[in-house]
Design a protein around this motif. Sequence first.
Motif, short mmCIF file in Angstrom:
data_model
loop_
_atom_site.label_atom_id
_atom_site.label_comp_id
_atom_site.label_asym_id
_atom_site.label_seq_id
_atom_site.Cartn_x
_atom_site.Cartn_y
_atom_site.Cartn_z
N ARG A 133 -6.51 5.41 -0.72
CA ARG A 133 -7.86 5.73 0.85
C ARG A 133 -7.20 6.52 1.90
O ARG A 133 -7.06 4.85 3.09
CB ARG A 133 -9.14 5.24 0.51
N LEU A 134 -7.18 7.34 3.00
CA LEU A 134 -6.30 7.99 4.17
C LEU A 134 -7.70 7.95 4.52
O LEU A 134 -7.99 9.48 4.61
CB LEU A 134 -5.16 9.04 3.69
N ASP A 135 -8.18 7.39 6.09
CA ASP A 135 -9.26 7.36 7.09
C ASP A 135 -8.20 8.27 8.39
O ASP A 135 -7.59 7.87 8.94
CB ASP A 135 -9.45 6.47 7.26
N LEU A 136 -8.82 9.38 8.40
CA LEU A 136 -7.52 9.92 9.27
C LEU A 136 -8.22 9.83 10.89
O LEU A 136 -7.43 9.98 11.75
CB LEU A 136 -7.89 11.64 9.12
N LEU A 137 -9.67 9.47 10.94
CA LEU A 137 -9.62 9.08 12.13
C LEU A 137 -9.48 7.73 12.59
O LEU A 137 -9.17 7.60 13.89
CB LEU A 137 -11.54 9.33 12.45
N ALA A 138 -9.31 6.32 11.83
CA ALA A 138 -8.28 5.26 11.87
C ALA A 138 -7.37 5.11 11.59
O ALA A 138 -6.96 4.38 11.90
CB ALA A 138 -9.42 4.60 11.04
N HIS A 139 -7.48 6.57 11.35
CA HIS A 139 -5.66 6.08 11.59
C HIS A 139 -5.60 5.69 10.14
O HIS A 139 -3.52 4.58 10.39
CB HIS A 139 -4.58 6.33 12.08
N ALA A 140 -5.77 4.98 8.89
CA ALA A 140 -5.45 3.74 8.23
C ALA A 140 -5.12 4.04 6.52
O ALA A 140 -6.18 4.74 6.46
CB ALA A 140 -6.49 2.40 8.34
N VAL A 141 -5.08 3.96 5.62
CA VAL A 141 -4.39 3.66 4.37
C VAL A 141 -4.47 2.67 3.99
O VAL A 141 -4.04 1.49 3.72
CB VAL A 141 -3.25 4.60 4.73
N THR A 142 -5.53 2.66 2.79
CA THR A 142 -4.97 1.25 1.86
C THR A 142 -5.09 2.50 0.89
O THR A 142 -5.29 2.89 0.03
CB THR A 142 -7.20 1.24 1.87
N PHE A 143 -4.61 1.31 -0.54
CA PHE A 143 -4.27 1.64 -2.21
C PHE A 143 -4.63 0.45 -2.46
O PHE A 143 -4.25 -0.74 -2.56
CB PHE A 143 -2.67 1.64 -2.16
N ASN A 144 -5.84 1.16 -3.85
CA ASN A 144 -6.45 0.26 -4.53
C ASN A 144 -7.11 -1.57 -4.18
O ASN A 144 -6.79 -2.24 -3.75
CB ASN A 144 -5.43 -1.02 -5.95
#
Length: 221
Positions: A133-144
């Motif tokens: 999950r890549l959030d362009l606005l928050a500049h954050a990534v989660t995996f599972n």
Amino acid sequence: MKVLIVEDEVRLGQFLKQGMVEHSYTVGLAHSCAQARDALCDTHYDAIVLDLGLPDGDGLDLLREWRRSGFNEPVLILSARDTVEDRIRGLDIGADDYLPKPFSLEELQARIRSLLRRHSTAKETVLEHRGIRLDLLAHAVTFNGQPVDLTSREFALLEIFMQNVGRILPRTLIAEKIWAAAYDIDTNLLDVYMSRLRAKLDCEPGKPLFKTVRGVGYQLV
């Protein structure tokens, strides 16, 4: 902005290219299906102006091929085929706009500006694929569900893949997007970044997220 013009009439193609260059666009020019395919493999384009009557194939087949491969940038068909049925078919296959010949250069430029505006505002701000999950606005990534710490360049690299899931991305295209230039693809710098990205995300044995296409580039599968 980079625009690819696919037009078999050489003089018309040059006229269109000159008109776009005068309005500060970077323009590529292809006169056949084969040249258009090569152009997209070599670099990224923000929009395409596509003629249908090409010497080595039908532009509609080329458009269908692009859409199936994951190319989502706006495409404007510019063609002498001007019946309602022709326009409906082109739009149904995946064109974003349809302008029949003869045409006004000013109208063509206005339609391209409109397509680029609509496309830029329509881009998703959250991209998801296979647990990423890549959030362009928050500049954050989660995996599972777990946060993943990426550098700014790793984030930009992942963003390109997430916006082109399933599409084979040439090394030159990736380099242009990440380093804003045609980086020397003989170096192993891109491979180093891919290795880092794989180490952080590609952790399911037997089911890799990233595929190396030897001699071409990489693919998020």
